[in-house]
Design a protein around this motif. Structure first.
Motif, PDB file in Angstrom:
ATOM      1  N   SER A 139      -5.733  -3.563  -7.988  1.00  0.00           N
ATOM      2  CA  SER A 139      -6.245  -3.922  -6.677  1.00  0.00           C
ATOM      3  C   SER A 139      -7.030  -5.084  -6.423  1.00  0.00           C
ATOM      4  O   SER A 139      -6.908  -5.857  -6.834  1.00  0.00           O
ATOM      5  CB  SER A 139      -7.451  -3.077  -7.171  1.00  0.00           C
ATOM      6  OG  SER A 139      -8.088  -3.628  -8.036  1.00  0.00           O
ATOM      7  N   PRO A 161      -3.488   4.325  -7.688  1.00  0.00           N
ATOM      8  CA  PRO A 161      -4.219   3.631  -6.482  1.00  0.00           C
ATOM      9  C   PRO A 161      -3.921   4.873  -5.418  1.00  0.00           C
ATOM     10  O   PRO A 161      -3.852   5.805  -5.500  1.00  0.00           O
ATOM     11  CB  PRO A 161      -2.947   3.396  -6.098  1.00  0.00           C
ATOM     12  CG  PRO A 161      -1.168   3.348  -6.924  1.00  0.00           C
ATOM     13  CD  PRO A 161      -2.448   4.124  -7.885  1.00  0.00           C
ATOM     14  N   LYS A 162      -4.646   5.004  -4.562  1.00  0.00           N
ATOM     15  CA  LYS A 162      -4.748   6.088  -2.945  1.00  0.00           C
ATOM     16  C   LYS A 162      -3.860   5.763  -2.434  1.00  0.00           C
ATOM     17  O   LYS A 162      -3.514   4.589  -2.141  1.00  0.00           O
ATOM     18  CB  LYS A 162      -6.841   6.103  -2.899  1.00  0.00           C
ATOM     19  CG  LYS A 162      -7.792   6.133  -3.901  1.00  0.00           C
ATOM     20  CD  LYS A 162      -9.029   6.534  -3.661  1.00  0.00           C
ATOM     21  CE  LYS A 162      -9.786   6.923  -4.844  1.00  0.00           C
ATOM     22  NZ  LYS A 162      -9.784   6.301  -5.608  1.00  0.00           N
ATOM     23  N   GLU A 216       1.212  -0.992  -0.066  1.00  0.00           N
ATOM     24  CA  GLU A 216       0.188   0.011   0.426  1.00  0.00           C
ATOM     25  C   GLU A 216       0.709   1.294   0.047  1.00  0.00           C
ATOM     26  O   GLU A 216       2.194   1.311   0.755  1.00  0.00           O
ATOM     27  CB  GLU A 216      -0.827  -0.240   1.159  1.00  0.00           C
ATOM     28  CG  GLU A 216      -0.492   0.319   2.598  1.00  0.00           C
ATOM     29  CD  GLU A 216      -1.128  -0.122   3.373  1.00  0.00           C
ATOM     30  OE1 GLU A 216      -1.590   0.853   4.341  1.00  0.00           O
ATOM     31  OE2 GLU A 216      -1.529  -0.868   4.028  1.00  0.00           O
ATOM     32  N   GLU A 273      -4.771   1.967   0.304  1.00  0.00           N
ATOM     33  CA  GLU A 273      -5.827   1.442  -0.570  1.00  0.00           C
ATOM     34  C   GLU A 273      -4.712   0.226  -0.181  1.00  0.00           C
ATOM     35  O   GLU A 273      -3.194  -0.677  -0.475  1.00  0.00           O
ATOM     36  CB  GLU A 273      -5.713   1.401  -1.894  1.00  0.00           C
ATOM     37  CG  GLU A 273      -6.996   0.774  -2.677  1.00  0.00           C
ATOM     38  CD  GLU A 273      -7.078   1.626  -3.957  1.00  0.00           C
ATOM     39  OE1 GLU A 273      -7.318   0.450  -4.887  1.00  0.00           O
ATOM     40  OE2 GLU A 273      -6.025   2.584  -4.666  1.00  0.00           O
ATOM     41  N   LYS A 274      -5.446  -0.911   0.197  1.00  0.00           N
ATOM     42  CA  LYS A 274      -4.873  -2.247  -0.027  1.00  0.00           C
ATOM     43  C   LYS A 274      -4.475  -2.889  -2.041  1.00  0.00           C
ATOM     44  O   LYS A 274      -5.351  -2.940  -2.479  1.00  0.00           O
ATOM     45  CB  LYS A 274      -5.403  -3.458   1.066  1.00  0.00           C
ATOM     46  CG  LYS A 274      -5.665  -3.088   2.209  1.00  0.00           C
ATOM     47  CD  LYS A 274      -4.466  -2.789   2.417  1.00  0.00           C
ATOM     48  CE  LYS A 274      -5.012  -2.250   4.861  1.00  0.00           C
ATOM     49  NZ  LYS A 274      -3.828  -1.976   5.935  1.00  0.00           N
TER      50      LYS A 274
END
Length: 248
Positions: free
Chosen positions: A97, A69-70, A11, A73-74
């Motif tokens: 994701s 991605p954020k 992450e 985020e996993k």
């Protein structure tokens, strides 16, 4: 076959982003980490190769952000060797994701270096299992980031410190990527990034960094004490129409 593929959970923290960009040096660090872990699991890691007086080096790497991605985020990071010849092999990476959506793809070219002479060694000295039949992540070949003749003073200079040096004895690849990003204008949103490692920077060296804008792209060049080209990089921007859709 199963050991040709390797994956880890990752992450990104909020500090891994700057000006809306997932930092190139952060991504390269993730790729570098999983490549080392995979190589070690295959019996061709750093210590295994050093016994043979050999070192792994990355010659070039590029990535493309499909959907950024954020923070926190996993995610899943995958890697696998894709192709091989006498002097190099390709290693691919995919960041997905948890629901399987591909967010970032990357590919790199690796070579073996004689630890004493610092010259390239043949890939026949090591057995790297290669994935067969998988489609390449990039249709196009590596973009040529031709060095340009700098006009005037560099954008900035950087002196290589002891903390920049990795276990191969030269400046870590992530530092080159950080210098390339630092040379970009504010407000640049990176869609695709490529960096070529051309000449090792060692402790105490001074790198002069130059940047040139070519249409919507940026070419960055790092010169060692104003002479040898140490690295060249290419950063492609997002088109403004897509910013709201893809950026955090």
């Amino acid at each position: 076959m199963e050991n040709k593929f390797y994956s880890i959970d990752i992450e990104f923290s909020e500090n891994d982003f700057k000006n809306g960009n997932l930092l190139p040096n952060v991504l390269l660090d993730k790729f570098q980490t999983i490549a080392s872990m995979h190589a070690q699991s295959l019996g061709v890691g750093f210590d295994d190769m050093l016994v043979k007086n050999l070192l792994w080096i990355t010659m070039r790497i590029k990535y493309k952000i499909i959907c950024q991605p954020k923070a926190n985020e996993k995610l899943l990071l995958f890697t696998y060797p894709q192709a091989k010849n006498n002097v190099e092999f390709d290693r691919d990476y995919e960041i997905k994701s948890k629901d399987g959506k591909t967010l970032i793809v990357a590919t790199s070219k690796w070579c073996l270096l004689d630890a004493t002479t610092r010259r390239l060694a043949r890939m026949t000295n090591v057995d790297v299992p290669v994935v067969q039949g998988k489609e390449p992540l990039f249709c196009e070949k590596f973009l040529k980031t031709e060095t340009f003749i700098p006009n005037g003073k560099p954008n900035f200079s950087y002196k290589v410190s002891e903390k920049d040096i990795d276990k191969n004895g030269h400046m870590n690849n992530t530092v080159y990527a950080k210098l390339a990003f630092d040379a970009l204008e504010k407000g640049v949103f990176i869609k695709q990034f490529q960096i070529n490692f051309l000449h090792e920077a060692m402790f105490g060296d001074t790198l002069e960094v130059f940047v040139k804008k070519e249409e919507e792209n940026f070419v960055i060049v790092g010169k060692l004490d104003g002479d040898d080209t140490s690295f060249s990089a290419l950063a492609k921007q997002w088109l403004w129409i897509f910013l709201n859709k893809y950026l955090i």
